[in-house]
Scaffold this active site. Sequence first.
Site, mmCIF file in Angstrom:
data_model
loop_
_atom_site.group_PDB
_atom_site.id
_atom_site.type_symbol
_atom_site.label_atom_id
_atom_site.label_comp_id
_atom_site.label_asym_id
_atom_site.label_seq_id
_atom_site.Cartn_x
_atom_site.Cartn_y
_atom_site.Cartn_z
ATOM 1 N N LYS A 51 5.106 -26.329 50.067
ATOM 2 C CA LYS A 51 3.824 -26.041 50.734
ATOM 3 C C LYS A 51 4.037 -25.350 52.087
ATOM 4 O O LYS A 51 5.137 -25.392 52.652
ATOM 5 C CB LYS A 51 3.041 -27.343 50.880
ATOM 6 C CG LYS A 51 2.666 -27.969 49.529
ATOM 7 C CD LYS A 51 1.718 -29.155 49.699
ATOM 8 C CE LYS A 51 1.316 -29.716 48.332
ATOM 9 N NZ LYS A 51 0.285 -30.782 48.465
ATOM 10 N N TYR A 78 -6.144 -25.596 42.482
ATOM 11 C CA TYR A 78 -6.527 -26.997 42.658
ATOM 12 C C TYR A 78 -7.949 -27.278 42.161
ATOM 13 O O TYR A 78 -8.587 -28.217 42.629
ATOM 14 C CB TYR A 78 -6.401 -27.393 44.130
ATOM 15 C CG TYR A 78 -4.980 -27.671 44.578
ATOM 16 C CD1 TYR A 78 -4.276 -28.781 44.112
ATOM 17 C CD2 TYR A 78 -4.336 -26.833 45.489
ATOM 18 C CE1 TYR A 78 -2.984 -29.052 44.530
ATOM 19 C CE2 TYR A 78 -3.037 -27.101 45.921
ATOM 20 C CZ TYR A 78 -2.375 -28.214 45.438
ATOM 21 O OH TYR A 78 -1.089 -28.492 45.864
ATOM 22 N N ASN A 136 1.867 -32.449 52.865
ATOM 23 C CA ASN A 136 2.910 -33.308 52.284
ATOM 24 C C ASN A 136 4.054 -32.541 51.607
ATOM 25 O O ASN A 136 4.643 -33.006 50.640
ATOM 26 C CB ASN A 136 2.282 -34.349 51.353
ATOM 27 C CG ASN A 136 1.546 -33.724 50.182
ATOM 28 O OD1 ASN A 136 1.455 -32.502 50.097
ATOM 29 N ND2 ASN A 136 1.052 -34.542 49.285
ATOM 30 N N HIS A 138 4.482 -29.739 46.121
ATOM 31 C CA HIS A 138 3.622 -30.044 44.969
ATOM 32 C C HIS A 138 4.486 -30.182 43.731
ATOM 33 O O HIS A 138 5.458 -29.445 43.570
ATOM 34 C CB HIS A 138 2.624 -28.894 44.749
ATOM 35 C CG HIS A 138 1.930 -28.953 43.422
ATOM 36 N ND1 HIS A 138 0.823 -29.752 43.206
ATOM 37 C CD2 HIS A 138 2.217 -28.362 42.232
ATOM 38 C CE1 HIS A 138 0.456 -29.623 41.932
ATOM 39 N NE2 HIS A 138 1.271 -28.787 41.324
ATOM 40 N N GLU A 194 0.550 -24.129 35.475
ATOM 41 C CA GLU A 194 0.893 -23.788 36.858
ATOM 42 C C GLU A 194 2.026 -22.757 36.910
ATOM 43 O O GLU A 194 2.045 -21.906 37.803
ATOM 44 C CB GLU A 194 1.229 -25.067 37.630
ATOM 45 C CG GLU A 194 -0.024 -25.930 37.791
ATOM 46 C CD GLU A 194 0.224 -27.306 38.385
ATOM 47 O OE1 GLU A 194 1.388 -27.668 38.648
ATOM 48 O OE2 GLU A 194 -0.773 -28.043 38.581
HETATM 49 P P1 IDP Z 1 -0.202 -35.139 44.241
HETATM 50 O O1 IDP Z 1 0.083 -33.862 44.979
HETATM 51 O O2 IDP Z 1 0.722 -36.240 44.642
HETATM 52 O O3 IDP Z 1 -0.284 -34.956 42.744
HETATM 53 P P2 IDP Z 1 -3.109 -35.270 44.197
HETATM 54 O O4 IDP Z 1 -3.900 -36.536 44.179
HETATM 55 O O5 IDP Z 1 -3.043 -34.463 42.951
HETATM 56 O O6 IDP Z 1 -1.642 -35.639 44.726
HETATM 57 O O7 IDP Z 1 -3.714 -34.390 45.375
HETATM 58 C C1 IDP Z 1 -3.350 -33.026 45.510
HETATM 59 C C2 IDP Z 1 -3.059 -32.751 46.966
HETATM 60 O O8 IDP Z 1 -4.254 -32.931 47.725
HETATM 61 C C3 IDP Z 1 -2.049 -33.695 47.622
HETATM 62 O O9 IDP Z 1 -0.708 -33.314 47.408
HETATM 63 C C4 IDP Z 1 -2.430 -33.604 49.087
HETATM 64 O O10 IDP Z 1 -1.910 -32.410 49.673
HETATM 65 C C5 IDP Z 1 -3.939 -33.489 49.008
HETATM 66 N N1 IDP Z 1 -4.578 -34.800 49.130
HETATM 67 C C6 IDP Z 1 -4.690 -35.752 48.183
HETATM 68 N N2 IDP Z 1 -5.326 -36.850 48.645
HETATM 69 C C7 IDP Z 1 -5.641 -36.570 49.921
HETATM 70 C C8 IDP Z 1 -6.317 -37.312 50.952
HETATM 71 O O11 IDP Z 1 -6.762 -38.452 50.765
HETATM 72 N N3 IDP Z 1 -6.436 -36.688 52.168
HETATM 73 C C9 IDP Z 1 -5.969 -35.421 52.402
HETATM 74 N N4 IDP Z 1 -5.322 -34.699 51.476
HETATM 75 C C10 IDP Z 1 -5.166 -35.260 50.243
HETATM 76 MG MG MG Z 2 -1.616 -33.835 41.582
#
Ligand code: IDP
Ligand code: MG
Length: 138
Positions: free
Chosen positions: A3, A43, A106, A109, A120
């Site tokens: 990211k 997304y 974070n 991905h 993807e």
């Molecule tokens: P993942 O990346 O671990 O699969 P997902 O639930 O698919 O997690 O969410 C996609 C992305 O959206 C996450 O990697 C993160 O960057 C963002 N995200 C998910 N939940 C939150 C939140 O509660 N606050 C802010 N960003 C979030």
């Molecule tokens: Mg996800």
Amino acid sequence: MIKPGAVKNKHIGEIIAKIEEAGFTLAAIKTLQMRREDAAEFYAVHKDRPFFEELIEFMSSGPIIAMVLLKENAVADFRELIGATDPAEAAEGTIRRMFATSKSHNAIHGSDSDENAERESAFFFSRQEYLRRVMVES
Ligand code: IDP
Ligand code: MG
């Protein structure tokens, strides 16, 4: 996908080293910056979530590294390597624990199913760009 935050913080090399150490083979790689509409498409499954706007804003804020990775049991093993979505909950030694700065920023991905990995991969690469390597490896 590495990211924008981790790219900006110069962690590309360290992250790819961890991915290779974990036994993954890099079938395709490129760097690019997504437009807002690209990030929204990538997304789309999250479009009704409260964090969607923040997510697509961040994901289009700078260059990313897109990769197609090969391994037996790749989806589950990669999710384990990257750790929980929130770095505060990610296990010691995981990529998100080491390089994420927040739950939204974070670092990396990972696809959540073989079907989404295919979708993807096709989002960033033509099939010719990664199938040759897939065939050589298998
Ligand atoms: P993942 O990346 O671990 O699969 P997902 O639930 O698919 O997690 O969410 C996609 C992305 O959206 C996450 O990697 C993160 O960057 C963002 N995200 C998910 N939940 C939150 C939140 O509660 N606050 C802010 N960003 C979030
Ligand atoms: Mg996800």
